[in-house]
Design an enzyme around this catalytic site. Structure first.
Site, short mmCIF file in Angstrom:
data_model
loop_
_atom_site.label_atom_id
_atom_site.label_comp_id
_atom_site.label_asym_id
_atom_site.label_seq_id
_atom_site.Cartn_x
_atom_site.Cartn_y
_atom_site.Cartn_z
CG ASP A 96 -2.02 -0.97 1.22
OD1 ASP A 96 -2.90 -0.90 2.09
OD2 ASP A 96 -2.02 -1.81 0.30
CG ASP A 97 0.24 3.91 2.15
OD1 ASP A 97 0.62 3.87 3.34
OD2 ASP A 97 -0.95 3.82 1.81
CG HIS A 146 -4.35 2.62 -0.57
ND1 HIS A 146 -5.24 1.81 0.11
CD2 HIS A 146 -3.45 3.06 0.36
CE1 HIS A 146 -4.91 1.77 1.38
NE2 HIS A 146 -3.84 2.53 1.58
CG HIS A 150 -3.96 6.96 3.17
ND1 HIS A 150 -4.14 6.83 4.53
CD2 HIS A 150 -3.61 5.74 2.72
CE1 HIS A 150 -3.88 5.56 4.89
NE2 HIS A 150 -3.55 4.89 3.80
CG HIS A 248 2.16 -0.01 4.32
ND1 HIS A 248 1.89 -0.97 5.28
CD2 HIS A 248 1.01 0.72 4.18
CE1 HIS A 248 0.63 -0.81 5.72
NE2 HIS A 248 0.09 0.21 5.08
#
Lengths: 290, 217
Positions: A96-97, A146, A150, A248
């Protein structure tokens, strides 16, 4: 012939002529009427419609049949991981990210191990690193989404799903522009529970997305400078035949990834990237719509 | 004699009046006739669609059953697999029948291009054009749907063959399931197009009839 008779003959002839004249006048009148009606009918047809008769007078007992549409009961099928005494254990590594400064190293490790993963990217990062997104896609990884920001408040505290869906649609568009591929798998920032309720999930499904959470949380974000803790987390949670591991794009993750891969492999697992035609449910609420 | 001429002339006038006023069937009526003949020719289609839906439902259930019962050995599920394969054949046959009905309905409709052109009222003519467009679109969409449904059924068959094989591999089953899901999605897309045109046709037809002053039973 008497005078009287001659007079009578003359009278009968003139009556005859009168009658013939009347007959001719009458026939002339008849022809004028016929012509007049014909002209009237023709003009009316030209000016007002198909004919002097209207459709409604012809169809007083008309039955109308609607044609049928087709329903469907079929759905996507899921392949078995256990069948005929065979077991297939699969791990989906997810990151992720990204993409960011650490993504390249992650991709290198994956390539060296001939492994495909799933990257849930932030739209802004994707826009700023298009070459990384392209590489990711071309090397066979799944370019998941994603959100853009965020931002918990913006995504979940605005009173509905509008912000959430708009962010993911924007991120989707960015990835599509870069790769030519329109991804549909998303991961909600912070996971889907408890912040996403049933109606919200329905909105996500109606927007054409599928949503994954995870089955193993590596907590890698908590361990900068302590990558071995990440491996311990994975080791302690690796139990099911199919696992989805949350990681991540972080320095500590890149540092430990090879060891994570080696361990998982040693336990008999194969690695796969998400494929939309092999979708399975992996959200915390087991919502089959996602 | 003179009276006879009067009477016969009057009869001629009246006859010609009738002929002039009833001259020819209006184009709009001809069109409506053909449209309804075509619609009515699809008599078995609703039942066939229902049959297909039920067979698809059963297939989903059978598949889940096969995976559950075949965990230890697929010897346990050979009959189930054979039954599923037979049901696939039934689906194919039902779809073939739907195609036959729609082909026949299209024949009943015939070529209405010149009939529509002959409709004098501009509004009715445009509406008739829309109805014809929707029906033709529906028919074309069905042809695509029919082909893709056939591909889907073949892909289903391939999955069952993998499940049945003694030396089957899980990876092979997974790949065949992926191919099946892809074929299914393609068929669903064409089905949605077909359903879209179906709704269009039904709605536009009703609007046309209302505008043409047709009193429905």
């Amino acid at each position: 012939m008497s005078e009287l008779d001659g007079h009578n003959v003359v009278s009968r002839s003139s009556r005859h002529r009168k009658k013939r004249r009347m007959g001719r006048i009458f026939m002339l009148l008849v022809m004028l009427i016929i012509v007049g009606v014909g002209v009237y009918a023709g003009v009316k047809m030209l000016l007002s419609g198909d004919s002097l008769a209207s459709a409604s007078t012809i169809r007083e007992d008309f039955v109308v049949t609607e044609v049928a549409a087709m329903g469907s009961a079929a759905k996507d099928k899921t392949a078995p991981t256990l069948y005929n005494g065979m077991k297939r254990k699969v791990v989906y590594l997810t990151f992720d990210d990204g993409p960011n400064a650490h993504t390249s190293e992650l991709l290198d490790i994956m390539k060296n191990n001939d492994i495909k993963g799933t990257f849930f990217m932030l739209g802004e990062n994707a826009k700023n690193n298009p070459d990384m997104v392209k590489r990711m896609y071309e090397e066979g990884h799944y370019p998941g989404l994603h959100s853009m920001t965020h931002d918990y408040s913006k995504l979940y505290k605005s009173g509905g799903s509008k912000n959430f869906i708009e962010e993911f649609q924007e991120a989707q568009s960015i990835v599509n522009d870069i790769t030519g591929y329109k991804p549909t798998l998303i991961r909600a920032p912070y996971g889907s529970a408890p912040q996403i309720g049933e109606e919200f999930r329905g909105d996500i499904a109606n927007a054409g997305f599928k949503m994954w959470d995870w089955t193993i949380d590596s907590y890698d974000w908590k361990y900068p400078g302590n990558p071995s803790a990440i491996l311990s987390q994975v080791q302690s949670q690796l139990t099911e035949d199919t696992e989805v591991v949350l990681m991540h794009d972080r320095e500590q993750t890149a540092q430990i990834l090879q060891q994570v891969i080696d361990y998982i492999r040693s336990q008999g697992y194969e690695f796969e990237a998400y494929h939309p035609d092999q979708h399975f449910i992996c959200n915390f609420r087991h919502d089959e719509r996602l | 004699m003179f009276m006879r001429k009067i009477i016969s002339s009057t009869a001629v006038i009246l006859t010609m009046l009738v002929v002039l006023t009833g001259c020819g069937t209006p184009a709009i009526d001809l069109f409506i006739d053909h449209v309804e003949k075509a619609s009515a020719a699809e008599t078995e289609v609703p039942a066939l669609f229902e049959q297909l839906k039920q067979l698809e439902e059963k297939d989903q259930a059978h598949y889940a059953n096969i995976l559950e019962q075949g965990k230890d050995s697929n010897v346990n599920v050979q009959t189930l697999i054979d039954n599923s394969a037979k049901a696939l054949e039934e689906r194919k046959q039902a779809m073939d029948k739907v195609k036959q009905q729609l082909d026949e309905a299209m024949k009943q409709l015939g070529d209405q291009t010149s009939t529509v052109k002959d409709i004098k009222d501009d509004g009715l003519r445009q509406q008739a054009q829309d109805v014809l467009g929707a029906y033709n679109g529906r028919y074309e969409a069905f042809q695509q749907f029919y082909k893709s449904y056939d591909e889907w059924v073949k892909a289903e068959q391939a999955v069952y063959e993998q499940l049945k094989a003694t030396d089957t591999k899980l990876k092979s089953i997974q790949e065949s399931v992926a191919a099946r899901n892809q074929a299914f999605k393609q068929a669903e897309q064409f089905k949605e197009q077909f359903n879209g045109f179906t709704e269009q046709f039904n709605v536009k037809k009703q609007a046309l009839y209302a505008a043409a002053g047709v009193n429905q039973k």
